[in-house]
Write a protein that holds these residues in place. Structure first.
Motif, mmCIF file in Angstrom:
data_model
loop_
_atom_site.group_PDB
_atom_site.id
_atom_site.type_symbol
_atom_site.label_atom_id
_atom_site.label_comp_id
_atom_site.label_asym_id
_atom_site.label_seq_id
_atom_site.Cartn_x
_atom_site.Cartn_y
_atom_site.Cartn_z
ATOM 1 N N THR A 1 -2.343 0.845 -30.076
ATOM 2 C CA THR A 1 -2.020 -0.455 -30.521
ATOM 3 C C THR A 1 -2.302 -1.487 -29.373
ATOM 4 O O THR A 1 -3.089 -2.527 -29.513
ATOM 5 N N ARG A 2 -2.223 -1.056 -28.017
ATOM 6 C CA ARG A 2 -2.505 -1.938 -27.025
ATOM 7 C C ARG A 2 -3.983 -2.113 -26.924
ATOM 8 O O ARG A 2 -4.569 -3.240 -26.413
ATOM 9 N N ALA A 3 -4.605 -1.395 -27.349
ATOM 10 C CA ALA A 3 -6.259 -1.312 -27.111
ATOM 11 C C ALA A 3 -6.676 -2.492 -28.520
ATOM 12 O O ALA A 3 -7.336 -3.297 -28.140
ATOM 13 N N SER A 4 -6.056 -2.339 -29.633
ATOM 14 C CA SER A 4 -6.498 -3.112 -30.492
ATOM 15 C C SER A 4 -5.911 -4.591 -30.230
ATOM 16 O O SER A 4 -6.652 -5.621 -30.699
ATOM 17 N N ASP A 5 -4.922 -4.894 -29.536
ATOM 18 C CA ASP A 5 -4.579 -6.115 -28.960
ATOM 19 C C ASP A 5 -5.440 -6.742 -28.533
ATOM 20 O O ASP A 5 -5.482 -8.071 -28.184
ATOM 21 N N HIS A 6 -6.176 -5.938 -27.379
ATOM 22 C CA HIS A 6 -7.283 -6.347 -26.574
ATOM 23 C C HIS A 6 -8.421 -6.766 -27.071
ATOM 24 O O HIS A 6 -9.596 -7.474 -26.733
ATOM 25 N N GLU B 1 -20.183 -7.424 -20.650
ATOM 26 C CA GLU B 1 -19.173 -6.666 -19.987
ATOM 27 C C GLU B 1 -18.503 -7.380 -18.825
ATOM 28 O O GLU B 1 -17.296 -7.096 -18.696
ATOM 29 N N PRO B 2 -18.782 -8.202 -18.012
ATOM 30 C CA PRO B 2 -18.313 -8.761 -16.698
ATOM 31 C C PRO B 2 -17.233 -9.518 -17.482
ATOM 32 O O PRO B 2 -16.202 -9.787 -16.502
ATOM 33 N N GLY B 3 -16.976 -10.134 -18.629
ATOM 34 C CA GLY B 3 -15.834 -10.727 -18.975
ATOM 35 C C GLY B 3 -14.728 -9.912 -19.421
ATOM 36 O O GLY B 3 -13.729 -10.480 -19.974
ATOM 37 N N VAL B 4 -14.657 -8.723 -19.345
ATOM 38 C CA VAL B 4 -13.501 -7.909 -19.801
ATOM 39 C C VAL B 4 -12.834 -7.574 -18.745
ATOM 40 O O VAL B 4 -13.384 -6.892 -17.718
ATOM 41 N N ASN B 5 -11.623 -7.596 -18.987
ATOM 42 C CA ASN B 5 -10.500 -7.068 -17.740
ATOM 43 C C ASN B 5 -9.745 -6.104 -18.183
ATOM 44 O O ASN B 5 -9.412 -5.921 -19.597
ATOM 45 N N ALA B 6 -9.518 -5.256 -17.539
ATOM 46 C CA ALA B 6 -8.459 -4.053 -17.795
ATOM 47 C C ALA B 6 -7.196 -4.626 -18.224
ATOM 48 O O ALA B 6 -6.808 -5.539 -17.564
ATOM 49 N N PRO B 7 -6.486 -4.040 -19.133
ATOM 50 C CA PRO B 7 -5.085 -4.442 -19.380
ATOM 51 C C PRO B 7 -4.257 -4.186 -18.485
ATOM 52 O O PRO B 7 -4.320 -2.930 -17.799
ATOM 53 N N ARG C 1 -10.398 1.556 -21.258
ATOM 54 C CA ARG C 1 -9.727 1.212 -20.223
ATOM 55 C C ARG C 1 -8.085 0.958 -20.713
ATOM 56 O O ARG C 1 -7.306 1.058 -19.785
ATOM 57 N N SER C 2 -7.897 0.743 -21.893
ATOM 58 C CA SER C 2 -6.423 0.527 -22.274
ATOM 59 C C SER C 2 -5.823 2.052 -22.375
ATOM 60 O O SER C 2 -4.396 2.138 -22.609
ATOM 61 N N TRP C 3 -6.534 3.237 -22.406
ATOM 62 C CA TRP C 3 -6.060 4.223 -22.688
ATOM 63 C C TRP C 3 -5.042 4.537 -21.422
ATOM 64 O O TRP C 3 -5.189 4.732 -20.254
ATOM 65 N N SER C 4 -3.637 5.038 -21.749
ATOM 66 C CA SER C 4 -2.969 5.335 -21.036
ATOM 67 C C SER C 4 -2.406 6.804 -21.243
ATOM 68 O O SER C 4 -1.770 7.120 -22.280
ATOM 69 N N GLU D 1 -11.612 3.825 -14.976
ATOM 70 C CA GLU D 1 -12.668 2.831 -14.969
ATOM 71 C C GLU D 1 -13.779 3.716 -14.891
ATOM 72 O O GLU D 1 -14.917 3.278 -15.571
ATOM 73 N N ALA D 2 -13.892 4.800 -14.241
ATOM 74 C CA ALA D 2 -15.318 5.623 -14.265
ATOM 75 C C ALA D 2 -15.424 6.323 -15.823
ATOM 76 O O ALA D 2 -16.516 6.275 -16.090
ATOM 77 N N ILE D 3 -14.546 6.408 -16.671
ATOM 78 C CA ILE D 3 -14.529 6.829 -17.781
ATOM 79 C C ILE D 3 -14.893 5.622 -18.953
ATOM 80 O O ILE D 3 -15.783 5.869 -19.557
ATOM 81 N N ALA D 4 -14.445 4.560 -18.541
ATOM 82 C CA ALA D 4 -14.814 3.517 -19.326
ATOM 83 C C ALA D 4 -16.544 3.005 -18.939
ATOM 84 O O ALA D 4 -17.209 2.883 -19.764
ATOM 85 N N ASP D 5 -16.908 3.210 -17.882
ATOM 86 C CA ASP D 5 -18.363 3.321 -17.158
ATOM 87 C C ASP D 5 -19.174 4.138 -17.944
ATOM 88 O O ASP D 5 -20.061 4.101 -18.534
#
Length: 217
Positions: A198-203, A211-217, A187-190, A78-82
């Motif tokens: 692929t998971r990122a593109s799904d989201h 921004e507030p409407g985005v939930n981490a996968p 956020r989808s980075w694992s 989350e810190a990296i997404a920020d």
């Protein structure tokens, strides 16, 4: 009034970023930079050397500003997404830096001020690893490069957005959506997950305009 070399250098660097970002290294003119700065062009050669060296000084100065203005704060992905979101915001407010780096890639075979910038790059990767220690160094490097590419590309390739979305430059809703897409990808980075892209593109299709409407996968 006494001559102030540091003030003169700042004036030249400020004028240089405008000229180089608009025209690149080959197209930029030293006399236009000097006129914009209100300084004799001989001062450029005195303080910075030849035009390519001056371009390197301008780019290095701009990179130093963004490092100070947009640090990585906190821990976890989350810190990296920020960080990615704030980097995008900074680039939108200061598009010259991205354009300078694109000109560099187009016109020069190697990075300017390479040794100095490589040390800073290693430090930035170290900061990503400190925030997300479960990443390998290779993963941290790739994550950081992905963030930089997404943030810089928006500034350097604006006509693509016009073609694909029809949005007017600077459209606030469009900017918010693009920012949200970038942070969702991060956020989808694992770690060690080959399917993360692929998971990122799904989201992406689920991302809203703020921004507030985005939930981490």
């Amino acid at each position: 009034m006494a001559w102030d070399p540091e003030r003169t250098k700042r004036l030249l660097l400020d004028a240089g970023v405008v000229e180089f970002s608009a025209h690149g290294l080959a197209g930029a003119r030293v006399d236009r930079i000097a006129t914009a700065a209100g300084v004799n062009k001989e001062r450029i050669y005195q303080y910075f050397g030849k035009k390519q060296e001056f371009f390197g000084a301008v780019l290095t100065h701009q990179l130093g500003l963004i490092v100070d203005a947009v640090p990585i704060r906190g821990t976890g992905i989350e810190a990296i997404a920020d960080y990615a979101g704030r980097l995008f915001d900074y680039q939108c407010a200061h598009p010259e830096l991205a354009r300078l780096t694109f000109w560099e890639g187009l016109e020069l075979g190697n990075p300017v001020a390479e040794e100095h910038r490589r040390a800073r790059s290693v430090d930035k990767v170290d900061r990503v690893l400190a925030a997300v220690p479960e990443l390998t160094r290779e993963e941290a490097e790739e994550l950081l490069l992905t963030i930089l590419t997404l943030a810089d590309g928006w500034q350097a390739l604006p006509n693509l957005d016009v073609l694909y979305t029809g949005a007017a430059p600077g459209d606030a809703v469009r900017l918010a959506r693009r920012r949200s897409v970038i942070t969702t990808i991060v956020r989808s980075w694992s770690p060690a997950d080959a399917s993360s892209t692929t998971r990122a593109s799904d989201h992406i299709g689920q991302v809203g305009g703020s921004e507030p409407g985005v939930n981490a996968p």
